[in-house]
Design a protein around this motif. Structure first.
Motif, mmCIF file in Angstrom:
data_model
loop_
_atom_site.group_PDB
_atom_site.id
_atom_site.type_symbol
_atom_site.label_atom_id
_atom_site.label_comp_id
_atom_site.label_asym_id
_atom_site.label_seq_id
_atom_site.Cartn_x
_atom_site.Cartn_y
_atom_site.Cartn_z
ATOM 1 N N GLY A 73 42.197 -18.327 32.795
ATOM 2 C CA GLY A 73 42.858 -19.512 32.245
ATOM 3 C C GLY A 73 42.224 -20.824 32.688
ATOM 4 O O GLY A 73 42.510 -21.879 32.114
ATOM 5 N N ASP A 74 41.359 -20.758 33.701
ATOM 6 C CA ASP A 74 40.692 -21.983 34.167
ATOM 7 C C ASP A 74 39.649 -22.449 33.168
ATOM 8 O O ASP A 74 38.949 -21.628 32.556
ATOM 9 C CB ASP A 74 40.001 -21.734 35.517
ATOM 10 C CG ASP A 74 40.979 -21.632 36.680
ATOM 11 O OD1 ASP A 74 42.138 -22.062 36.521
ATOM 12 O OD2 ASP A 74 40.574 -21.109 37.736
ATOM 13 N N LYS A 75 39.550 -23.765 33.008
ATOM 14 C CA LYS A 75 38.455 -24.341 32.224
ATOM 15 C C LYS A 75 37.821 -25.456 33.046
ATOM 16 O O LYS A 75 38.426 -26.487 33.291
ATOM 17 C CB LYS A 75 38.942 -24.892 30.886
ATOM 18 C CG LYS A 75 37.765 -25.473 30.105
ATOM 19 C CD LYS A 75 38.086 -26.018 28.744
ATOM 20 C CE LYS A 75 36.777 -26.553 28.127
ATOM 21 N NZ LYS A 75 36.975 -27.210 26.838
ATOM 22 N N PHE A 76 36.603 -25.207 33.488
ATOM 23 C CA PHE A 76 35.897 -26.146 34.360
ATOM 24 C C PHE A 76 34.883 -26.965 33.566
ATOM 25 O O PHE A 76 34.178 -26.430 32.702
ATOM 26 C CB PHE A 76 35.153 -25.381 35.455
ATOM 27 C CG PHE A 76 36.053 -24.725 36.459
ATOM 28 C CD1 PHE A 76 36.608 -25.452 37.494
ATOM 29 C CD2 PHE A 76 36.359 -23.371 36.357
ATOM 30 C CE1 PHE A 76 37.443 -24.849 38.421
ATOM 31 C CE2 PHE A 76 37.188 -22.752 37.271
ATOM 32 C CZ PHE A 76 37.740 -23.492 38.310
ATOM 33 N N THR A 77 34.823 -28.250 33.893
ATOM 34 C CA THR A 77 33.792 -29.128 33.337
ATOM 35 C C THR A 77 33.189 -29.936 34.480
ATOM 36 O O THR A 77 33.931 -30.530 35.278
ATOM 37 C CB THR A 77 34.372 -30.089 32.290
ATOM 38 O OG1 THR A 77 34.981 -29.331 31.245
ATOM 39 C CG2 THR A 77 33.284 -30.977 31.695
ATOM 40 N N ALA A 78 31.870 -29.931 34.560
ATOM 41 C CA ALA A 78 31.176 -30.744 35.558
ATOM 42 C C ALA A 78 30.416 -31.853 34.863
ATOM 43 O O ALA A 78 29.766 -31.618 33.836
ATOM 44 C CB ALA A 78 30.215 -29.884 36.372
ATOM 45 N N THR A 79 30.509 -33.063 35.414
ATOM 46 C CA THR A 79 29.688 -34.178 34.950
ATOM 47 C C THR A 79 28.851 -34.663 36.130
ATOM 48 O O THR A 79 29.346 -34.775 37.252
ATOM 49 C CB THR A 79 30.548 -35.339 34.405
ATOM 50 O OG1 THR A 79 31.466 -35.751 35.429
ATOM 51 C CG2 THR A 79 31.338 -34.910 33.177
ATOM 52 N N ILE A 80 27.577 -34.902 35.854
ATOM 53 C CA ILE A 80 26.641 -35.412 36.862
ATOM 54 C C ILE A 80 25.954 -36.610 36.252
ATOM 55 O O ILE A 80 25.453 -36.546 35.120
ATOM 56 C CB ILE A 80 25.607 -34.334 37.264
ATOM 57 C CG1 ILE A 80 26.313 -33.092 37.834
ATOM 58 C CG2 ILE A 80 24.609 -34.895 38.280
ATOM 59 C CD1 ILE A 80 25.405 -31.899 38.073
ATOM 60 N N ASP A 81 25.936 -37.727 36.975
ATOM 61 C CA ASP A 81 25.324 -38.957 36.452
ATOM 62 C C ASP A 81 23.939 -38.673 35.890
ATOM 63 O O ASP A 81 23.107 -38.043 36.555
ATOM 64 C CB ASP A 81 25.174 -40.009 37.567
ATOM 65 C CG ASP A 81 26.503 -40.586 38.025
ATOM 66 O OD1 ASP A 81 27.513 -40.357 37.334
ATOM 67 O OD2 ASP A 81 26.518 -41.254 39.081
ATOM 68 N N GLY A 82 23.690 -39.159 34.671
ATOM 69 C CA GLY A 82 22.376 -39.021 34.063
ATOM 70 C C GLY A 82 22.188 -37.728 33.300
ATOM 71 O O GLY A 82 21.217 -37.570 32.558
ATOM 72 N N LEU A 83 23.114 -36.778 33.492
ATOM 73 C CA LEU A 83 23.021 -35.479 32.811
ATOM 74 C C LEU A 83 24.284 -35.271 31.984
ATOM 75 O O LEU A 83 25.372 -35.694 32.381
ATOM 76 C CB LEU A 83 22.907 -34.346 33.836
ATOM 77 C CG LEU A 83 21.626 -34.348 34.678
ATOM 78 C CD1 LEU A 83 21.783 -33.435 35.880
ATOM 79 C CD2 LEU A 83 20.432 -33.920 33.844
ATOM 80 N N ASN A 84 24.162 -34.619 30.859
ATOM 81 C CA ASN A 84 25.352 -34.308 30.065
ATOM 82 C C ASN A 84 26.235 -33.319 30.824
ATOM 83 O O ASN A 84 25.791 -32.647 31.742
ATOM 84 C CB ASN A 84 24.956 -33.733 28.699
ATOM 85 C CG ASN A 84 24.627 -34.820 27.702
ATOM 86 O OD1 ASN A 84 24.201 -35.909 28.075
ATOM 87 N ND2 ASN A 84 24.811 -34.530 26.424
ATOM 88 N N SER A 85 27.492 -33.221 30.405
ATOM 89 C CA SER A 85 28.412 -32.332 31.092
ATOM 90 C C SER A 85 28.097 -30.863 30.786
ATOM 91 O O SER A 85 27.360 -30.555 29.845
ATOM 92 C CB SER A 85 29.857 -32.657 30.699
ATOM 93 O OG SER A 85 30.041 -32.425 29.328
#
Length: 261
Positions: free
Chosen positions: A242-254
């Motif tokens: 059920g988890d939905k993870f999203t990572a954002t890193i400056d300069g890179l798309n998520s």
């Protein structure tokens, strides 16, 4: 029992754990300071998988955080193998049931355009060899019960590797500030982990240089086309269905991933 038969016995216990469930820590059965033995165990299973047709597409670097190194009483990172059948595209739905004790962490992945096999490598060689970077999620997993691991345990267990989720927007190094870039990892709308580029050995490229030199020493140098999962930018987070993870890193798309039963 000699080192080879001990390595073979412990490699088999880890190999079987993927199907049969997590095992007790290995460190109690060996000299836990014998890091060469731990890598021999890892290599033995790598050889078994390769003989079964599993394709290696790169390496992961672990223990790049000085805090985690201090926790395990070590002064350098470790590495494991990355396999094609464990590589997913951002947005993938992945079954948690294929892992034993999964966790997730956000990282920068580099893909190489040239080999890193020269003598006396420098950071310049690494920068020249990187084709592009993407945001990535590493699924870490342990075949050791309750994540009760030492340095020996995690190295033997392919550096606790489970899988890699790749972002799909390649970015050249010239557009990135790899030291200061901020990372934020969310589960749905809740921020669950934060960090920055310098959390990874000061700079993810320095982690990659360490890896490149280590792989030359071991006769398995990094090659053009390899992916390097350079190390976590923040704390890892446990995963459940059920988890939905999203990572954002400056300069890179998520980069994102959903977990189902």
């Amino acid at each position: 029992m000699n080192d080879h038969s001990k390595a073979s016995e412990l490699a088999t216990s880890l190999f079987d754990a993927y199907e049969q469930g997590a095992v007790a820590p290995l460190r109690d059965k060996v000299d836990a300071t014998d890091i060469a033995l731990a890598y021999n165990i890892q290599q033995e299973n790598h050889q078994r998988w390769s003989e079964q047709g599993r394709v290696t597409i790169g390496r992961k670097i672990g223990l790049t955080s000085t805090a985690v190194q201090a926790q395990l009483g070590v002064d350098q990172p470790d590495y494991g193998m990355v396999y094609a059948d464990t590589c997913y595209c951002s947005g993938a739905q992945i079954s948690v049931g294929q892992f034993l004790q999964p966790k997730v962490e956000a990282e920068i992945a580099f893909v190489l355009k040239s080999d890193l096999d020269a003598d006396n490598l420098t950071i310049i060689d690494v920068m020249n060899a990187v084709d592009y970077a993407v945001a990535a999620l590493e699924i870490v997993d342990s075949r050791v019960a309750n994540w009760d691991i030492s340095l020996f345990d995690t190295i033997a267990d392919n550096a606790s590797y489970g899988g890699i989720v790749m972002g799909t927007t390649p970015v050249p190094l010239s557009q990135l500030d790899l030291e200061s870039c901020k990372m934020q990892l969310s589960n749905d709308t809740e921020v669950v982990s934060e960090g920055e580029g310098r959390a990874c050995l000061g700079n993810p490229l320095l982690a990659t240089l360490w890896l490149a030199n280590r792989m030359i020493e071991n006769g398995q140098p990094l090659k053009a086309g390899d992916v390097v999962l350079s190390g976590a930018l923040g704390p890892m987070v446990a995963v459940k269905s059920g988890d939905k993870f999203t990572a954002t890193i400056d300069g890179l798309n998520s980069v994102s991933v959903s977990f189902v039963e």
